[in-house]
Design a protein around this motif. Structure first.
Motif, mmCIF file in Angstrom:
data_model
loop_
_atom_site.group_PDB
_atom_site.id
_atom_site.type_symbol
_atom_site.label_atom_id
_atom_site.label_comp_id
_atom_site.label_asym_id
_atom_site.label_seq_id
_atom_site.Cartn_x
_atom_site.Cartn_y
_atom_site.Cartn_z
ATOM 1 N N GLY A 1 21.519 -9.773 37.316
ATOM 2 C CA GLY A 1 21.346 -9.585 35.872
ATOM 3 C C GLY A 1 20.715 -10.762 35.161
ATOM 4 O O GLY A 1 20.781 -11.913 35.628
ATOM 5 N N GLU A 2 20.112 -10.452 34.016
ATOM 6 C CA GLU A 2 19.397 -11.459 33.223
ATOM 7 C C GLU A 2 20.342 -12.579 32.797
ATOM 8 O O GLU A 2 21.462 -12.326 32.341
ATOM 9 C CB GLU A 2 18.765 -10.798 31.989
ATOM 10 N N GLY A 3 19.867 -13.813 32.958
ATOM 11 C CA GLY A 3 20.644 -14.967 32.510
ATOM 12 C C GLY A 3 21.630 -15.484 33.540
ATOM 13 O O GLY A 3 22.235 -16.545 33.358
ATOM 14 N N SER A 4 21.807 -14.742 34.656
ATOM 15 C CA SER A 4 22.725 -15.203 35.698
ATOM 16 C C SER A 4 22.094 -16.374 36.447
ATOM 17 O O SER A 4 20.872 -16.569 36.400
ATOM 18 C CB SER A 4 23.021 -14.055 36.676
ATOM 19 N N PRO A 5 22.903 -17.174 37.171
ATOM 20 C CA PRO A 5 22.324 -18.281 37.960
ATOM 21 C C PRO A 5 21.259 -17.788 38.956
ATOM 22 O O PRO A 5 20.244 -18.456 39.159
ATOM 23 C CB PRO A 5 23.542 -18.864 38.678
ATOM 24 N N LYS A 6 21.487 -16.623 39.568
ATOM 25 C CA LYS A 6 20.505 -16.110 40.529
ATOM 26 C C LYS A 6 19.199 -15.743 39.820
ATOM 27 O O LYS A 6 18.108 -15.995 40.319
ATOM 28 C CB LYS A 6 21.063 -14.872 41.253
ATOM 29 N N TRP A 7 19.326 -15.132 38.664
ATOM 30 C CA TRP A 7 18.150 -14.764 37.852
ATOM 31 C C TRP A 7 17.366 -16.029 37.486
ATOM 32 O O TRP A 7 16.145 -16.098 37.672
ATOM 33 C CB TRP A 7 18.629 -14.028 36.599
ATOM 34 N N ASN A 8 18.065 -17.031 36.998
ATOM 35 C CA ASN A 8 17.402 -18.260 36.572
ATOM 36 C C ASN A 8 16.760 -18.986 37.750
ATOM 37 O O ASN A 8 15.681 -19.568 37.622
ATOM 38 C CB ASN A 8 18.393 -19.173 35.851
ATOM 39 N N HIS A 9 17.420 -18.930 38.894
ATOM 40 C CA HIS A 9 16.856 -19.567 40.083
ATOM 41 C C HIS A 9 15.565 -18.847 40.503
ATOM 42 O O HIS A 9 14.559 -19.497 40.806
ATOM 43 C CB HIS A 9 17.868 -19.543 41.228
#
Lengths: 307, 244
Positions: free
Chosen positions: A84-92
């Motif tokens: 999901g948007e804004g999650s650490p995985k998304w940001n990475h």
């Protein structure tokens, strides 16, 4: 070293990778599906350095002499979308994408094709100006939010088509009487109309100074979607007149692309129209039918930069 | 007429339009692209008709355009149904890119396919280009790793490292006490093909290092604003910077 970036199973990338391996090239592959395990370090001053690490594998970016890019939309990667948007995985994943694009736009290695140059066909009117400047005819085009303007344009040309202005939902369709009452909706967003150009379609792949023309025989307004409408389409390798072939190569070069898929139509009066230059051509669809070894041509181009 | 393309929330853009009222300045926002009346003929762009602040305007009446918004944002499209906003935003961006590119009047800056403000260079690209031009730079480094400690974004890195901001407007520049920094900033703007650029240095002496650049400078200084106006009012054949 030659670097490939994208999804391993994606047909064009897989075809080029196999061709490179057949030709004995040294290949590193950055699989987008491993984005969460990907680590990038970049250093920019007068020279550009950096490291790419996936698990235990590490690559010095200074060793990369050629790159073939076919990244998919990073937001659609299953692990990223699920997080999901804004999650650490998304940001990475965003960080990996941004770092790779920054490096690919700047490195002195041969990049097929540089990301900022690939963006040119995200605006069809913008690219049409470039196409027109290089000797191809382009259809008379109106972009409008005004139903009266669209009706005038329709009346002037008799038959017109509409298609997206950007690369999104890019399907060509003929304007018909059924659309007349919906023309008031044009006010919500500019829409692109073009005169209908009769004739035979050609898809021309250009790889450096090599050319792979394909003739397409179909009565569909957009042959790519002919099968969904039950319309038969035939394709075959062909030759282009020398001047047209030369224009395809010079247009590709002028757009600073190493690899392009050019959509042409030959009118019955002998005029060549160019509709679009695809900067990330999905060539395997045409290669399978024509037998043209576009994958090997791309591989040879990459190897020539790695020599 | 002067046109400022900006977000409808951009207070600076609204102030510029008010300040330039005698030049018939008006704000162009994404909402104007959802009004009947746009007519853009690819083969005769001078005959185009635009909608600016709800008014119908012939393109040939537009004498200059200032761009203060890099794209068309979905948040500006609250009048479009949510499921279509992303598509409409990309269509409007593609439309503006073509239309703004074909305008013959001065445009600060000329858009590119990745950014209406000009070339969409990342921090590293500004640093690398400056270094290749012989400008002393503070090297750019980036490390992307899952679960890595948070690092400040590049804008805050530039701001915290910057002591001098030079704003380039066409062939002029403002903000430096040292002519060498002026020259460096103008050289970088020329290399990028832009007429409006903020360039940051970590000091004000000749040994200052360039720390970054920004296509979207804050326009609050009277001298800079007047230079932007003068640039936009130049005859179009005099557009030496920021054009292609």
């Amino acid at each position: 070293m030659i670097l490939l970036w994208g999804i391993a199973q994606e047909y064009p990338l897989a075809a080029v990778r196999e061709a490179l391996l057949r030709l004995g090239a040294k290949v590193a592959f950055l699989d987008q599906r491993a984005v969460l395990e990907t680590e990038i370090t970049l250093s920019f001053a007068e020279t550009i350095g950096g490291k790419l690490r996936v698990g235990a594998d590490e690559l010095a970016l200074e060793d990369v002499r050629a790159v073939y890019l076919r990244p998919n939309e990073w937001r659609s990667l299953p692990a990223v979308k699920q997080a999901g948007e804004g999650s650490p995985k998304w940001n990475h994943a965003l960080g990996v994408e941004d770092a790779m694009v920054s490096w690919a736009d700047t490195t002195s290695a041969l990049v097929v094709n540089r990301p900022h140059l690939m963006a040119a066909n995200a605006s069809k009117p913008f690219q049409a100006m470039q196409i027109s400047a290089h000797g191809f005819s382009i259809p008379d085009t109106l972009l409008t939010t005004d139903s009266e303007a669209a009706l005038e344009f329709w009346a002037r040309h008799g038959q017109i088509i509409y298609k997206s202005i950007s690369g999104a939902r890019s399907i060509v369709a003929r304007l018909t009487e059924e659309h007349r009452e919906r023309l008031a909706d044009l006010s919500w967003c500019p829409t692109q109309f073009q005169e209908y150009v009769p004739g035979r379609d050609y898809r021309v792949h250009v790889v450096g100074d090599e050319i792979f023309p394909c003739e397409i025989i179909s009565v569909a307004d957009d042959y790519r979607y002919a099968a969904t409408k039950g319309i038969d389409t035939q394709m075959r390798a062909c030759r282009l007149p020398d001047d047209c072939a030369a224009r395809c190569i010079s247009l590709t070069s002028a757009l600073q692309l190493s690899f392009a898929g050019i959509d042409l139509r030959l009118r019955p009066d002998g005029r060549w129209y160019c509709f679009e230059v695809n900067t990330t051509p999905g060539f395997t669809y045409f290669q399978e039918v024509t037998g043209q070894r576009i994958d090997e041509s791309v591989a040879r181009l990459l190897i020539s930069a790695d020599a | 007429m002067l046109v400022v393309y900006a977000s409808r929330h951009d207070a600076t853009a609204q102030a510029l339009v008010a300040r330039w009222a005698e030049h018939d300045a008006a704000l162009l926002t994404a909402a104007d692209l959802s009004v009947a009346g746009w007519r853009y003929h690819l083969d005769s762009p001078d005959d185009s008709t635009a909608i600016v602040s709800g008014r119908r305007v012939e393109a040939r009446r537009i004498s200059g355009v200032l761009i203060r918004w890099p794209f068309v944002h979905e948040r500006e499209l609250s009048h479009i149904i949510p499921e279509d906003r992303a598509y409409v935003a990309s269509e409007m961006f593609a439309f503006l890119l073509g239309w703004l590119t074909q305008l013959k009047c001065p445009v600060l800056n000329r858009p590119t396919p990745t950014n209406l403000l000009g070339p969409s260079w990342r921090h590293e690209q500004w640093i690398h280009t400056a270094a290749k031009l012989g400008i002393r730079v503070r090297p750019a480094r980036r490390h992307v790793r899952m679960h890595a400690p948070h690092t400040p974004d590049e804008q805050s890195q530039m701001s915290s490292a910057s002591q001098t901001t030079v704003i380039v407007v066409g062939d002029e520049s403002f903000g430096a006490n040292n002519p060498l920094l002026d020259a460096y900033a103008r050289r970088l703007a020329r290399a990028a093909g832009v007429g409006l650029l903020a360039v940051y240095f970590d000091g004000d002496g000749a040994d200052a290092a360039l720390t970054g650049a920004n296509l979207w400078p804050e326009l609050v200084d009277d001298e800079v604003i007047d230079a932007v106006l003068a640039h936009l009012l130049r005859p179009s054949h005099a557009e030496s910077s920021g054009g292609r």
